[in-house]
Write a protein that holds these residues in place. Structure first.
Motif, PDB file in Angstrom:
ATOM      1  N   GLU A  12      34.053  50.295  30.955  1.00 36.20           N
ATOM      2  CA  GLU A  12      33.316  50.443  32.209  1.00 36.20           C
ATOM      3  C   GLU A  12      31.819  50.273  32.001  1.00 36.20           C
ATOM      4  O   GLU A  12      31.143  49.602  32.788  1.00 36.20           O
ATOM      5  N   ARG A  16      30.061  47.378  34.104  1.00 36.17           N
ATOM      6  CA  ARG A  16      29.532  47.935  35.355  1.00 36.17           C
ATOM      7  C   ARG A  16      28.524  47.007  36.021  1.00 36.17           C
ATOM      8  O   ARG A  16      28.547  46.817  37.229  1.00 36.17           O
ATOM      9  N   SER A  17      27.645  46.387  35.277  1.00 30.71           N
ATOM     10  CA  SER A  17      26.599  45.538  35.873  1.00 30.71           C
ATOM     11  C   SER A  17      27.005  44.060  35.937  1.00 30.71           C
ATOM     12  O   SER A  17      26.195  43.216  36.327  1.00 30.71           O
ATOM     13  N   ARG A  19      28.537  40.733  37.328  1.00 35.65           N
ATOM     14  CA  ARG A  19      28.909  40.102  38.594  1.00 35.65           C
ATOM     15  C   ARG A  19      29.388  38.696  38.274  1.00 35.65           C
ATOM     16  O   ARG A  19      28.619  37.861  37.798  1.00 35.65           O
ATOM     17  N   GLU A 120      38.897  42.793  39.898  1.00 31.77           N
ATOM     18  CA  GLU A 120      38.541  44.205  39.914  1.00 31.77           C
ATOM     19  C   GLU A 120      38.675  44.774  38.510  1.00 31.77           C
ATOM     20  O   GLU A 120      39.511  44.322  37.734  1.00 31.77           O
ATOM     21  N   TYR A 121      37.848  45.766  38.216  1.00 31.87           N
ATOM     22  CA  TYR A 121      38.061  46.539  36.993  1.00 31.87           C
ATOM     23  C   TYR A 121      38.865  47.762  37.415  1.00 31.87           C
ATOM     24  O   TYR A 121      38.435  48.541  38.271  1.00 31.87           O
ATOM     25  N   CYS A 122      40.043  47.922  36.815  1.00 23.87           N
ATOM     26  CA  CYS A 122      40.930  49.029  37.138  1.00 23.87           C
ATOM     27  C   CYS A 122      41.281  49.797  35.871  1.00 23.87           C
ATOM     28  O   CYS A 122      41.339  49.231  34.783  1.00 23.87           O
ATOM     29  N   THR A 132      41.201  51.407  41.118  1.00 23.88           N
ATOM     30  CA  THR A 132      40.140  50.411  41.146  1.00 23.88           C
ATOM     31  C   THR A 132      38.803  51.132  41.000  1.00 23.88           C
ATOM     32  O   THR A 132      38.463  51.983  41.795  1.00 23.88           O
ATOM     33  N   ARG A 133      38.070  50.744  39.940  1.00 26.53           N
ATOM     34  CA  ARG A 133      36.775  51.355  39.681  1.00 26.53           C
ATOM     35  C   ARG A 133      35.654  50.590  40.387  1.00 26.53           C
ATOM     36  O   ARG A 133      34.763  51.190  40.973  1.00 26.53           O
ATOM     37  N   PHE A 134      35.698  49.243  40.321  1.00 24.46           N
ATOM     38  CA  PHE A 134      34.688  48.434  40.991  1.00 24.46           C
ATOM     39  C   PHE A 134      35.115  46.967  40.951  1.00 24.46           C
ATOM     40  O   PHE A 134      35.960  46.564  40.159  1.00 24.46           O
TER      41      PHE A 134
END
Length: 136
Positions: A12, A16-17, A19, A120-122, A132-134
């Motif tokens: 994560e 996280r950053s 895209r 998605e990051y899950c 789903t985290r983001f």
């Protein structure tokens, strides 16, 4: 053994950053079904441009996570449909492969345009529940 929660925190933080340069919907189509240790629907991007973008996104993720599969360059996008839970007799395996070939012929036209959302990051504890985290 690595602690799953520690792995999730590491991944994560690395992602996280991030895209990805992908716009939803991502157009895919069924190429074929394949039987190995799993049953997979092998998908291919509908356009060359989509294929380039998906592979670039995969490359970025590989760099961010410092992970690279041996088949990185030839990786086939897929959806896993089933996992084997035991060994199959040879005749049963051949029967399964025949059914899968028939399914490919029967469903290829109907699955000639599949629209996927953004990756998605899950995280998950089991194969029945994903968190789903983001979005990537």
């Amino acid at each position: 053994d690595l602690d799953p929660d520690a792995i999730n925190v590491y991944v994560e933080r690395r992602l996280r950053s991030t895209r990805l340069e992908l716009e939803a919907p991502i157009g895919m189509k069924l190429d074929h079904f394949r039987v190995e240790d799993t049953v997979k629907a092998i998908l291919t991007p509908i356009t060359t441009a989509a294929n380039v973008k998906l592979r670039a996104a995969r490359e970025l993720l590989s760099q961010k996570l410092r992970l690279r599969r041996p088949d990185h360059e030839t990786y086939q996008f897929h959806v896993t449909l089933a996992y084997k839970v035991g060994a199959l007799e040879q005749r049963d395996l051949q029967a399964l492969k025949k059914k899968v070939e028939q399914a490919t012929l029967r469903h290829r036209a109907a699955l000639s345009h599949i629209e996927l959302g953004r990756p998605e990051y899950c995280t998950y504890r089991d194969m029945l529940s994903y968190d789903t985290r983001f979005l990537l």
